[in-house]
Design a protein around this motif. Structure first.
Motif, PDB file in Angstrom:
ATOM      1  N   UNK A  97       2.597   1.504  -3.676  1.00 11.30           N
ATOM      2  CA  UNK A  97       1.752   1.748  -4.847  1.00 11.30           C
ATOM      3  C   UNK A  97       0.813   2.940  -4.674  1.00 11.30           C
ATOM      4  N   UNK A  98       0.254   3.111  -3.469  1.00  7.35           N
ATOM      5  CA  UNK A  98      -0.735   4.172  -3.288  1.00  7.35           C
ATOM      6  C   UNK A  98      -0.109   5.470  -2.789  1.00  7.35           C
ATOM      7  N   UNK A  99       0.743   5.375  -1.759  1.00  5.74           N
ATOM      8  CA  UNK A  99       1.260   6.585  -1.126  1.00  5.74           C
ATOM      9  C   UNK A  99       2.458   7.180  -1.865  1.00  5.74           C
ATOM     10  N   UNK A 100       3.307   6.335  -2.424  1.00 10.84           N
ATOM     11  CA  UNK A 100       4.466   6.844  -3.165  1.00 10.84           C
ATOM     12  C   UNK A 100       4.158   6.928  -4.647  1.00 10.84           C
ATOM     13  N   UNK A 101       3.596   5.876  -5.212  1.00  7.33           N
ATOM     14  CA  UNK A 101       3.232   5.874  -6.619  1.00  7.33           C
ATOM     15  C   UNK A 101       4.412   5.587  -7.525  1.00  7.33           C
ATOM     16  N   UNK A 102       4.111   5.364  -8.802  1.00  8.13           N
ATOM     17  CA  UNK A 102       5.131   5.043  -9.812  1.00  8.13           C
ATOM     18  C   UNK A 102       5.888   3.762  -9.467  1.00  8.13           C
ATOM     19  N   UNK A 103       5.280   2.928  -8.604  1.00 11.11           N
ATOM     20  CA  UNK A 103       5.868   1.654  -8.212  1.00 11.11           C
ATOM     21  C   UNK A 103       4.842   0.553  -8.492  1.00 11.11           C
ATOM     22  N   UNK A 162       0.827  -1.206   0.000  1.00 16.40           N
ATOM     23  CA  UNK A 162       0.000   0.000   0.000  1.00 16.40           C
ATOM     24  C   UNK A 162       0.866   1.264   0.000  1.00 16.40           C
ATOM     25  N   UNK A 163       1.907   1.251   0.810  1.00 13.93           N
ATOM     26  CA  UNK A 163       2.789   2.421   0.860  1.00 13.93           C
ATOM     27  C   UNK A 163       3.467   2.667  -0.483  1.00 13.93           C
ATOM     28  N   UNK A 170       8.116   3.652   7.770  1.00 14.38           N
ATOM     29  CA  UNK A 170       7.623   5.021   7.738  1.00 14.38           C
ATOM     30  C   UNK A 170       7.688   5.559   6.305  1.00 14.38           C
ATOM     31  N   UNK A 171       6.655   6.304   5.928  1.00 10.70           N
ATOM     32  CA  UNK A 171       6.543   6.757   4.543  1.00 10.70           C
ATOM     33  C   UNK A 171       7.718   7.634   4.116  1.00 10.70           C
ATOM     34  N   UNK A 172       8.126   8.577   4.966  1.00 11.00           N
ATOM     35  CA  UNK A 172       9.198   9.479   4.568  1.00 11.00           C
ATOM     36  C   UNK A 172      10.519   8.732   4.386  1.00 11.00           C
ATOM     37  N   UNK A 173      10.771   7.742   5.251  1.00 11.78           N
ATOM     38  CA  UNK A 173      11.999   6.944   5.113  1.00 11.78           C
ATOM     39  C   UNK A 173      11.933   6.075   3.877  1.00 11.78           C
ATOM     40  N   UNK A 174      10.773   5.538   3.571  1.00  9.63           N
ATOM     41  CA  UNK A 174      10.609   4.710   2.378  1.00  9.63           C
ATOM     42  C   UNK A 174      10.798   5.531   1.111  1.00  9.63           C
ATOM     43  N   UNK A 175      10.363   6.795   1.144  1.00 12.98           N
ATOM     44  CA  UNK A 175      10.536   7.662  -0.020  1.00 12.98           C
ATOM     45  C   UNK A 175      12.021   7.867  -0.333  1.00 12.98           C
TER      46      UNK A 175
END
Length: 386
Positions: free
Chosen positions: A21-27, A18-19, A105-110
């Motif tokens: 495909x939905x939150x970051x995108x282009x994956x 979910x993180x 965490x989303x910011x770390x994953x980005x």
């Protein structure tokens, strides 16, 4: 970017998907697996750009699975996902592109995704280069990318350096694991040696990838009983040198520039900086080939009275073979023919110093006899005022 996810917890897989495909995108998540033993076969079929891999899973160690994945899909980047504390994570950071702590965490994953995109883009740029990369083995191992200079390699460990050198030495052939265990970890039991081997192979692959040498790959053999290194379109300096040496035309006036070029391509003995025992036979074989060529050039110049050219060739012989008496003797006679008394004296002193002080060996009687006769003649000439 196409990714696969590996975690023995289904909830963790769903959350990471979910993180991404939905939150970051282009994956695009093209596969999710809770059974790590299925991953390699699927990865070969799917050819992902990246694999997000949990470290703690039943049945197989995360590092071992990462090593297998690098063999199955060497172009894929590995990102570890771990619940380990920061101190333990530092060890994994040494050989993975990145790691992500649980809970993710989303910011770390980005930041991880940004690094992945940069690496993949860089790999694509390197892959479009017109000239192939070069691997140098004269004196020390160096890598040279198209348009760049040969650069020394920063190996993670000395074992990684030797293992790469050994597989390169036996390139295009599968080397069985037992041979590698005996070479590098002779005092370890098979289980400990296998873990060291997995980790070291992984370090090598990461070093090659960081250096931009995607063409050089290490494959697991059948049933993972060994490893084989291939260099693809990359060039190997020792192989190119030997090929050019064997294609050289006869020693004639019109071909001397080509002969000098090939002589100059030899910039040090094969793996000479490390001098592994297993490479000694090849090192000596190449050394003899070069020496035969150098002596042929020297004789050619001497026969034609080209003293300076002969001098330069023998100086090069002496540089690479400092205990070869004949080069000193030849240089003594050449300096004498040029009237360079100091040159003769320096060569005899240097020969004596190296043989007697470093090898505890005496200068050959023939050279000593010639030198004593030369000294006597010089003394008579001074007395005569010549």
């Amino acid at each position: 970017m196409r990714t696969i996810l590996v975690d023995d917890e289904r909830l963790a897989l769903a959350q990471l998907k979910k993180l991404l495909e939905r939150d970051i995108g282009d994956i695009e998540v093209i596969g999710m697996y809770t059974d790590p033993l299925q991953v390699c076969d699927q990865a070969r079929k799917l050819r992902p750009d990246a694999v997000f891999l949990d470290i703690q899973m039943p049945g197989i160690d995360g590092l071992e699975l990462a090593e297998r994945l690098q063999s199955a899909v060497p172009e894929a980047e590995i990102v570890f996902v771990t619940a380990y504390d920061q101190y333990a994570v530092q060890a994994f950071e040494l050989h993975a592109l990145d790691y992500v702590m649980k809970p993710v965490q989303l910011d770390r994953l980005q930041k991880t995704i940004d690094r992945l995109k940069d690496r993949i883009l860089s790999s694509c740029d390197n892959g479009t280069a017109e000239e192939p990369p070069v691997i140098s083995c004269f004196h020390q191992i160096k890598f040279q990318l198209p348009g760049g200079q040969p650069l020394s390699v920063k190996w993670r460990t000395s074992k990684a350096q030797e293992l790469f050198a050994y597989l390169l030495h036996h390139r295009d052939r599968t080397v069985d694991r037992e041979t590698l265990f005996e070479l590098l970890w002779p005092d370890f039991d098979s289980i400990r040696a296998a873990k060291q081997l997995y980790t070291t192979i992984y370090h090598i692959r990461q070093t090659l990838k960081s250096a931009g040498l995607q063409a050089v790959t290490i494959h697991s053999g059948e049933l993972e009983v060994g490893y084989k290194l291939t260099i693809g379109e990359a060039r190997l300096d020792v192989a190119e040198w030997e090929a050019r040496l064997k294609r050289l035309p006869a020693l004639e006036a019109g071909h001397m520039e080509e002969h000098e070029q090939v002589l100059g391509m030899y910039i040090g003995h094969y793996l000479g900086e490390v001098e592994y025992l297993w490479s000694e036979h090849e090192r000596e074989r190449l050394r003899r080939l070069w020496m035969h060529h150098a002596e042929g050039l020297s004789d050619y110049y001497l026969e034609r009275g080209m003293i300076v050219a002969a001098l330069q060739v023998n100086q090069r012989i002496q540089h690479y073979l400092p205990y070869d008496e004949e080069s000193y003797f030849t240089l003594m006679k050449l300096y004498d023919s040029l009237g360079d008394t100091a040159g003769v004296e320096d060569q005899y002193w240097l020969l004596t110093s190296r043989l007697e002080r470093e090898l505890d060996s005496a200068v050959s009687p023939a050279i000593t006899k010639w030198y004593d006769s030369w000294k006597e003649q010089r003394g008579r000439a001074r007395l005569a005022g010549v």
